[in-house]
Write an enzyme that holds these catalytic residues in place. Sequence first.
Site, PDB file in Angstrom:
ATOM      1  N   THR A   9      39.593 -11.125  -0.200  1.00 36.02           N
ATOM      2  CA  THR A   9      40.168 -10.407   0.942  1.00 36.02           C
ATOM      3  C   THR A   9      40.495 -11.407   2.046  1.00 36.02           C
ATOM      4  O   THR A   9      39.806 -12.418   2.194  1.00 36.02           O
ATOM      5  CB  THR A   9      39.205  -9.327   1.486  1.00 36.02           C
ATOM      6  OG1 THR A   9      39.774  -8.751   2.667  1.00 36.02           O
ATOM      7  CG2 THR A   9      37.835  -9.870   1.850  1.00 36.02           C
ATOM      8  N   ASN A  11      40.408 -10.337   5.031  1.00 33.59           N
ATOM      9  CA  ASN A  11      39.797  -9.662   6.169  1.00 33.59           C
ATOM     10  C   ASN A  11      38.285  -9.967   6.217  1.00 33.59           C
ATOM     11  O   ASN A  11      37.505  -9.420   5.440  1.00 33.59           O
ATOM     12  CB  ASN A  11      40.061  -8.152   6.018  1.00 33.59           C
ATOM     13  CG  ASN A  11      39.636  -7.361   7.223  1.00 33.59           C
ATOM     14  OD1 ASN A  11      38.639  -7.674   7.845  1.00 33.59           O
ATOM     15  ND2 ASN A  11      40.401  -6.335   7.554  1.00 33.59           N
ATOM     16  N   GLU A  38      50.609  -7.365  -3.253  1.00 28.66           N
ATOM     17  CA  GLU A  38      50.390  -5.919  -3.094  1.00 28.66           C
ATOM     18  C   GLU A  38      51.700  -5.197  -3.356  1.00 28.66           C
ATOM     19  O   GLU A  38      52.665  -5.383  -2.605  1.00 28.66           O
ATOM     20  CB  GLU A  38      49.866  -5.597  -1.689  1.00 28.66           C
ATOM     21  CG  GLU A  38      48.451  -6.120  -1.453  1.00 28.66           C
ATOM     22  CD  GLU A  38      47.799  -5.593  -0.172  1.00 28.66           C
ATOM     23  OE1 GLU A  38      48.327  -4.643   0.436  1.00 28.66           O
ATOM     24  OE2 GLU A  38      46.759  -6.140   0.209  1.00 28.66           O
ATOM     25  N   ASP A  67      41.454  -1.896  -1.033  1.00 27.99           N
ATOM     26  CA  ASP A  67      42.609  -1.585  -0.208  1.00 27.99           C
ATOM     27  C   ASP A  67      42.315  -0.296   0.555  1.00 27.99           C
ATOM     28  O   ASP A  67      41.744   0.645  -0.002  1.00 27.99           O
ATOM     29  CB  ASP A  67      43.869  -1.424  -1.076  1.00 27.99           C
ATOM     30  CG  ASP A  67      45.125  -1.637  -0.247  1.00 27.99           C
ATOM     31  OD1 ASP A  67      45.140  -2.578   0.576  1.00 27.99           O
ATOM     32  OD2 ASP A  67      46.087  -0.868  -0.390  1.00 27.99           O
ATOM     33  N   ASP A 146      39.397   0.766  14.302  1.00 25.79           N
ATOM     34  CA  ASP A 146      38.054   1.221  14.704  1.00 25.79           C
ATOM     35  C   ASP A 146      37.982   1.783  16.131  1.00 25.79           C
ATOM     36  O   ASP A 146      37.309   2.797  16.354  1.00 25.79           O
ATOM     37  CB  ASP A 146      37.029   0.082  14.549  1.00 25.79           C
ATOM     38  CG  ASP A 146      36.565  -0.085  13.105  1.00 25.79           C
ATOM     39  OD1 ASP A 146      36.817   0.823  12.290  1.00 25.79           O
ATOM     40  OD2 ASP A 146      35.953  -1.117  12.803  1.00 25.79           O
ATOM     41  N   LYS A 166      28.327   2.348  10.834  1.00 29.13           N
ATOM     42  CA  LYS A 166      29.699   2.513  10.329  1.00 29.13           C
ATOM     43  C   LYS A 166      29.678   2.593   8.795  1.00 29.13           C
ATOM     44  O   LYS A 166      30.320   3.453   8.204  1.00 29.13           O
ATOM     45  CB  LYS A 166      30.604   1.365  10.806  1.00 29.13           C
ATOM     46  CG  LYS A 166      32.043   1.548  10.314  1.00 29.13           C
ATOM     47  CD  LYS A 166      32.987   0.414  10.612  1.00 29.13           C
ATOM     48  CE  LYS A 166      34.275   0.607   9.821  1.00 29.13           C
ATOM     49  NZ  LYS A 166      35.189  -0.533   9.866  1.00 29.13           N
ATOM     50  N   HIS A 171      34.787   5.165   4.978  1.00 25.18           N
ATOM     51  CA  HIS A 171      35.489   5.142   3.700  1.00 25.18           C
ATOM     52  C   HIS A 171      35.036   3.948   2.850  1.00 25.18           C
ATOM     53  O   HIS A 171      34.651   4.078   1.702  1.00 25.18           O
ATOM     54  CB  HIS A 171      36.991   5.091   3.978  1.00 25.18           C
ATOM     55  CG  HIS A 171      37.402   4.006   4.949  1.00 25.18           C
ATOM     56  ND1 HIS A 171      36.768   3.821   6.159  1.00 25.18           N
ATOM     57  CD2 HIS A 171      38.332   3.013   4.872  1.00 25.18           C
ATOM     58  CE1 HIS A 171      37.309   2.789   6.786  1.00 25.18           C
ATOM     59  NE2 HIS A 171      38.256   2.276   6.022  1.00 25.18           N
TER      60      HIS A 171
HETATM   61  P1  ITT Z   1      43.028  -7.455   2.516  1.00 24.95           P
HETATM   62  O1  ITT Z   1      43.288  -8.934   2.459  1.00 24.95           O
HETATM   63  O2  ITT Z   1      41.695  -7.076   1.928  1.00 24.95           O
HETATM   64  O3  ITT Z   1      44.163  -6.605   1.955  1.00 24.95           O
HETATM   65  P2  ITT Z   1      43.746  -6.199   5.073  1.00 24.95           P
HETATM   66  O4  ITT Z   1      43.179  -6.348   6.446  1.00 24.95           O
HETATM   67  O5  ITT Z   1      45.212  -6.489   4.882  1.00 24.95           O
HETATM   68  O6  ITT Z   1      42.863  -7.124   4.083  1.00 24.95           O
HETATM   69  P3  ITT Z   1      44.052  -3.454   4.043  1.00 24.95           P
HETATM   70  O7  ITT Z   1      45.449  -3.713   3.641  1.00 24.95           O
HETATM   71  O8  ITT Z   1      43.123  -2.823   3.077  1.00 24.95           O
HETATM   72  O9  ITT Z   1      43.346  -4.794   4.550  1.00 24.95           O
HETATM   73  O10 ITT Z   1      43.887  -2.581   5.345  1.00 24.95           O
HETATM   74  C1  ITT Z   1      44.919  -2.022   6.003  1.00 24.95           C
HETATM   75  C2  ITT Z   1      44.670  -1.994   7.481  1.00 24.95           C
HETATM   76  O11 ITT Z   1      43.995  -0.769   7.770  1.00 24.95           O
HETATM   77  C3  ITT Z   1      43.789  -3.102   8.034  1.00 24.95           C
HETATM   78  O12 ITT Z   1      44.522  -4.213   8.415  1.00 24.95           O
HETATM   79  C4  ITT Z   1      43.173  -2.423   9.239  1.00 24.95           C
HETATM   80  O13 ITT Z   1      44.012  -2.582  10.334  1.00 24.95           O
HETATM   81  C5  ITT Z   1      43.113  -0.968   8.820  1.00 24.95           C
HETATM   82  N1  ITT Z   1      41.772  -0.634   8.362  1.00 24.95           N
HETATM   83  C6  ITT Z   1      41.302  -0.576   7.090  1.00 24.95           C
HETATM   84  N2  ITT Z   1      39.989  -0.306   7.080  1.00 24.95           N
HETATM   85  C7  ITT Z   1      39.616  -0.183   8.367  1.00 24.95           C
HETATM   86  C8  ITT Z   1      38.396   0.065   9.008  1.00 24.95           C
HETATM   87  O14 ITT Z   1      37.275   0.214   8.336  1.00 24.95           O
HETATM   88  N3  ITT Z   1      38.384   0.111  10.328  1.00 24.95           N
HETATM   89  C9  ITT Z   1      39.503  -0.070  11.050  1.00 24.95           C
HETATM   90  N4  ITT Z   1      40.700  -0.329  10.535  1.00 24.95           N
HETATM   91  C10 ITT Z   1      40.760  -0.392   9.197  1.00 24.95           C
END
Ligand code: ITT
Length: 185
Positions: A9, A11, A38, A67, A146, A166, A171
Amino acid sequence: MKTKIFFVTTNHNKYLEACSIFRNSDFLIIHKEDKYHEIQSNDLEPIVRYGLKTLSSKGIYPIMIEDSGLFIKNLNGFPGPYSSYIFNTLGNSGLLKLMKKIDDRQAVFKSVLGYSTSSSSIKIFEGCVSGKITTRQVGKSGFGFDPIFIPDGYTETFSQMNIETKNSLSHRGKSIYLLKNCLEI
Ligand code: ITT
């Protein structure tokens, strides 16, 4: 000795949430800060399945990817799988502006987690949480949406909660706990 699980990831916060869930377990989450391709899809599961397929060429196992997306009822599920793009372009203030005249602020956060131990073994775990979009950003911790999401039954945003609280509601907490339970059977 703990069994390593590679979490691919970009993130860092997702990685920290996973570490917190696996803290007192026989598993150690290792952060692999890599991107994977993706595909465009209205559902999260095909994105995760395809991601694991492309990563299989690297031969890193066991591996997990996740995701997630925020699906706002009154916007017909937008931004959904495009959450990352929308967060990076509009941000929370842009999304709140877009929802200025909307009274029904129901939304669902969804998470699809894919776990793989070989190119022919993929397990999918899903989690979701319903809640409401606030009218202003509240809280300092967490990431992404968040500060603008309050889970149903609570009065605080995810940003006002610590990582354990949290995880117990979110989710991603749900999909990761499902993986953990499955590994501990
Ligand atoms: P990956 O490299 O894992 O894909 P990402 O940040 O791009 O990391 P996603 O595409 O899964 O992750 O997430 C989409 C967006 O949704 C992410 O950038 C956040 O802004 C938001 N998001 C997902 N989960 C969240 C959470 O638990 N709390 C707040 N925002 C969230």
